[in-house]
Enzyme design. Structure first.
Site, PDB file in Angstrom:
ATOM      1  N   GLY A 529      -7.938 -10.479 -10.232  1.00 38.65           N
ATOM      2  CA  GLY A 529      -9.354 -10.341 -10.561  1.00 38.65           C
ATOM      3  C   GLY A 529     -10.116  -9.569  -9.520  1.00 38.65           C
ATOM      4  O   GLY A 529     -11.325  -9.623  -9.465  1.00 38.65           O
ATOM      5  N   PRO A 531     -12.358  -7.365  -7.734  1.00 36.53           N
ATOM      6  CA  PRO A 531     -13.399  -6.450  -8.200  1.00 36.53           C
ATOM      7  C   PRO A 531     -13.251  -5.064  -7.586  1.00 36.53           C
ATOM      8  O   PRO A 531     -13.905  -4.132  -7.999  1.00 36.53           O
ATOM      9  CB  PRO A 531     -14.691  -7.125  -7.746  1.00 36.53           C
ATOM     10  CG  PRO A 531     -14.295  -7.986  -6.598  1.00 36.53           C
ATOM     11  CD  PRO A 531     -12.860  -8.350  -6.794  1.00 36.53           C
ATOM     12  N   PHE A 533     -11.002  -2.925  -7.888  1.00 34.23           N
ATOM     13  CA  PHE A 533     -10.529  -1.917  -8.825  1.00 34.23           C
ATOM     14  C   PHE A 533     -11.510  -1.701  -9.975  1.00 34.23           C
ATOM     15  O   PHE A 533     -11.308  -0.837 -10.803  1.00 34.23           O
ATOM     16  CB  PHE A 533      -9.164  -2.310  -9.399  1.00 34.23           C
ATOM     17  CG  PHE A 533      -8.109  -2.441  -8.350  1.00 34.23           C
ATOM     18  CD1 PHE A 533      -8.002  -1.480  -7.344  1.00 34.23           C
ATOM     19  CD2 PHE A 533      -7.246  -3.502  -8.352  1.00 34.23           C
ATOM     20  CE1 PHE A 533      -7.027  -1.599  -6.376  1.00 34.23           C
ATOM     21  CE2 PHE A 533      -6.274  -3.620  -7.374  1.00 34.23           C
ATOM     22  CZ  PHE A 533      -6.161  -2.676  -6.383  1.00 34.23           C
ATOM     23  N   HIS A 551       0.850  -7.957  -3.657  1.00 34.94           N
ATOM     24  CA  HIS A 551       0.393  -6.594  -3.408  1.00 34.94           C
ATOM     25  C   HIS A 551      -0.748  -6.582  -2.390  1.00 34.94           C
ATOM     26  O   HIS A 551      -0.783  -5.748  -1.480  1.00 34.94           O
ATOM     27  CB  HIS A 551      -0.048  -5.977  -4.743  1.00 34.94           C
ATOM     28  CG  HIS A 551      -0.411  -4.529  -4.632  1.00 34.94           C
ATOM     29  ND1 HIS A 551      -1.692  -4.076  -4.835  1.00 34.94           N
ATOM     30  CD2 HIS A 551       0.338  -3.444  -4.326  1.00 34.94           C
ATOM     31  CE1 HIS A 551      -1.695  -2.762  -4.676  1.00 34.94           C
ATOM     32  NE2 HIS A 551      -0.482  -2.355  -4.365  1.00 34.94           N
ATOM     33  N   ASP A 552      -1.674  -7.527  -2.532  1.00 30.17           N
ATOM     34  CA  ASP A 552      -2.784  -7.636  -1.569  1.00 30.17           C
ATOM     35  C   ASP A 552      -2.259  -7.858  -0.156  1.00 30.17           C
ATOM     36  O   ASP A 552      -2.696  -7.227   0.801  1.00 30.17           O
ATOM     37  CB  ASP A 552      -3.691  -8.824  -1.932  1.00 30.17           C
ATOM     38  CG  ASP A 552      -4.684  -8.452  -3.033  1.00 30.17           C
ATOM     39  OD1 ASP A 552      -4.681  -7.265  -3.431  1.00 30.17           O
ATOM     40  OD2 ASP A 552      -5.441  -9.343  -3.478  1.00 30.17           O
ATOM     41  N   ASP A 566       2.967  -0.104  -3.472  1.00 33.31           N
ATOM     42  CA  ASP A 566       2.799   0.172  -4.902  1.00 33.31           C
ATOM     43  C   ASP A 566       4.126   0.086  -5.643  1.00 33.31           C
ATOM     44  O   ASP A 566       4.190  -0.392  -6.766  1.00 33.31           O
ATOM     45  CB  ASP A 566       2.147   1.549  -5.119  1.00 33.31           C
ATOM     46  CG  ASP A 566       0.694   1.555  -4.643  1.00 33.31           C
ATOM     47  OD1 ASP A 566       0.176   0.461  -4.326  1.00 33.31           O
ATOM     48  OD2 ASP A 566       0.098   2.639  -4.586  1.00 33.31           O
TER      49      ASP A 566
END
Ligand SMILES: [Ca+2]
Ligand SMILES: [Ca+2]
Length: 630
Positions: A529, A531, A533, A551-552, A566
């Site tokens: 969630g 924001p 992106f 990924h974060d 990525d």
């Protein structure tokens, strides 16, 4: 300011240290380098002979008049005398066929010959030599014979690829005589007559030198073969051992490591270990003559020298060639404690640094490279303004210049690199020719010293430290008025950061590596969630959230590359939809999953750059952050 064309990254950026190449390379040779087909004529890798000049990476023949005037008379095989060895060799280089015969004037009927005796074919046998001033031919002693001499002998006999290194030994023929010729070559002579012959007296029987010259017919490559640039095949074990087995040196020019009795030059060239500290620079990078204090030279045996030492003559010619004095300051400063980034320079610290001034002030730096020439970036200049540019030398602070020190020159001409591309910054270099004063022969810059222009790209390797200087801008984009300097390291594989903006052929990349910020605590991951992106995605698949969190965390790991994060993310996502299919087996669910996953991955690829950089800035610390004065 953007100093030179060198792609300098003053900002700290984010390298991936973690990536480990999975394939273990046992090869000594560097494949990419081999593709360039370097030989003894590739002056990016080796020095040219003194009768050659280096032009665009290739040794080309000098014209005889370009040789130093000093030297001794030599005689060539066409019966003509030449004032110097260099002149004879440059003419031979231009018109092969006429070879060196003897040192000194020509003697009537003087003849040198090499022949192979007792062999089964024309290309093999015991080596017999008839020297110019000796009445009879003599055999060569085996003890003095090596691949170097064998290659020269075969070349002299017309075998262009030299000797066959695999089938060296022919027989064990001994002679009753206690006399045979000792010969010593450097390996790149075109005739055995150029090598030094000596006679050593011994009471023992001696084995004689034999040779098998290389013929393509006799050889077929195996899995274990190394192909020389000249087409010859040698055993892979003979590559990178310091011995010129190929004859064109191509087995010694692309070496990650050297084995046997050889020395590894920084330029990845292997040279025989006896060239280390022998008083002649053999590595193009000069490292074979560094730290030679206490290196004892080997005492020469007492011998009867039959021919002149043309290798010594070659070295002498080399020493007579003009040398450029560059890169050495007039006075040395005490090394300062702080060596990283943006320190203020003092007058005389960078005597090659110039400032290029237009109506607005100093807009770019430049480097004085000698004569009337200054090297700078092409993007700094505009041809239409040529006569308005001033070149300020001996300048440190251009807002408060020291009038008594500063010398102002004017631009006469600007030469842009013919392949300069303003859009991509490829070949972003230009030369400024300064105006000569009155009818002076050359430009006179009393307090400037030229910087050295690199003569081979192999002088600089990844992780080498470079010193940069210039006016530039501060972190907050404020202009800097006083000259500053700093150290940066060259970095390989820069396309990782610059993608297709980095052009390996034309650019070098430098910067400082980041390191993790002490005590940094990453913020808790917020699932998909984010924001950041601009899209909120939650379709109730818990494993999706897991991928997003992973990924974060990856972005926040100092030194991780965006690409790697990525890629891991994509892998994680692709697994989810496969699992959905397995557990639910419903086509519409799978389609929805794939659409979501694609959207998510696309947004990461296209919008993830800023979040990535922000996370890296938070997680890493750069060298410049240590400083308080910049
Ligand atoms: Ca070799
Ligand atoms: Ca040396």
């Amino acid at each position: 300011m953007k100093l030179l064309h060198v792609f300098l990254l003053f900002l700290c950026f984010h390298l991936s240290f973690c990536k480990v190449t999975s394939t273990f390379q046992e090869d000594r040779v560097e494949k990419k380098c081999l593709a360039k087909k370097y030989t003894h004529l590739s002056c990016n890798k080796v020095f040219c002979q003194p009768w050659q000049r280096c032009i665009e990476g290739t040794c080309v023949c000098k014209l005889p008049y370009q040789c130093p005037k000093n030297g001794t008379v030599v005689c060539a095989t066409n019966g003509r005398s030449f004032p110097t060895y260099c002149q004879q060799k440059s003419l031979e280089c231009l018109r092969p066929g006429t070879k060196f015969l003897n040192n000194g004037t020509c003697i009537a009927g003087g003849k040198f010959s090499v022949s192979l005796k007792h062999g089964n074919t024309d290309s093999e046998g015991i080596v017999e030599v008839k020297l110019v001033d000796q009445d009879k031919a003599m055999f060569v002693c085996k003890s003095s014979w090596s691949m170097r001499e064998a290659n020269v002998a075969c070349l002299d006999l017309g075998f262009q690829q030299g000797a066959d290194s695999e089938r060296f030994k022919l027989s064990d023929l001994s002679i009753n005589s206690t006399e045979c010729l000792h010969v010593h070559c450097r390996g790149l002579e075109t005739s055995l007559a150029e090598c030094t012959f000596t006679k050593r007296r011994t009471m023992d029987y001696q084995d004689l030198a034999d040779v098998v010259c290389y013929t393509q017919k006799a050889d077929s490559p195996t899995n274990d073969s190394f192909q020389c640039v000249n087409g010859k095949y040698i055993s892979q074990t003979k590559a990178c051992d310091g011995i010129n087995d190929c004859g064109d040196q191509s087995d010694e020019l692309c070496c990650k490591a050297c084995h046997g009795r050889s020395f590894h030059c920084k330029s990845d060239v292997c040279i025989p270990s006896q060239y280390r500290c022998n008083g002649e620079v053999d590595c193009i990078t000069g490292d074979d003559e560094v730290g030679c204090e206490g290196f004892a030279s080997v005492a020469q045996e007492e011998t009867e020298i039959l021919t002149a030492d043309m290798d010594a003559e070659r070295r002498r010619i080399k020493s007579l060639l003009p040398k450029l004095s560059c890169g050495v300051k007039n006075r040395m400063h005490v090394r300062r404690k702080r060596i990283v980034g943006g320190k203020l320079a003092k007058l005389g610290d960078f005597p090659w640094q110039v400032g290029i001034k237009d109506a607005k002030g100093i807009t770019c730096g430049g480097i004085y490279i000698g004569g009337c020439w200054v090297l700078t970036a092409a993007h700094c200049l505009s041809a239409s303004k040529t006569h308005r540019y001033q070149i300020w030398t001996t300048v440190v602070d251009w807002i408060h210049p020291s009038i008594k020190d500063i010398v102002v020159e004017y631009a006469d001409r600007i030469i842009f690199h013919e392949n300069y591309n303003a859009g991509t910054y490829q070949n972003d270099i230009a030369l400024i020719k300064m105006k000569k004063e009155g009818n002076k022969k050359d430009c006179e810059l009393p307090r400037s010293i030229p910087a050295c222009v690199p003569w081979s790209p192999y002088l600089f390797q990844p992780d080498d430290t470079c010193i940069i200087s210039g006016w530039g801008r501060e972190k907050d984009n404020e202009k800097v008025f006083s000259l500053r300097w700093g150290e940066v390291k060259l970095i390989s594989n820069c396309s990782k950061f610059y993608g297709n903006r980095f052009y390996e052929k034309e650019m070098e990349c430098a910067g400082s590596k980041p390191f993790p910020r002490y005590g940094y605590k990453p913020s808790p991951p917020n699932g998909c969630g984010s924001p950041l992106f601009g899209v909120h995605l939650n379709i109730g698949i818990p494993s999706l959230t897991k991928c997003c969190n992973q990924h974060d965390r990856c972005y926040e790991t100092c030194g991780k590359s965006k690409n790697d994060c990525d890629e891991e993310f994509q892998y994680c996502l692709s697994k989810i939809c496969r699992d959905v299919q397995k557990t639910l087996g419903l086509t519409q669910h799978v389609q929805a999953c794939e659409t979501t996953v694609e959207l998510l991955f696309d947004s990461v690829i296209h919008l993830g750059c800023k979040p990535y950089l922000d996370s890296q800035r938070a997680a890493c610390r750069c060298h410049y952050e240590e400083k308080t004065d910049l």
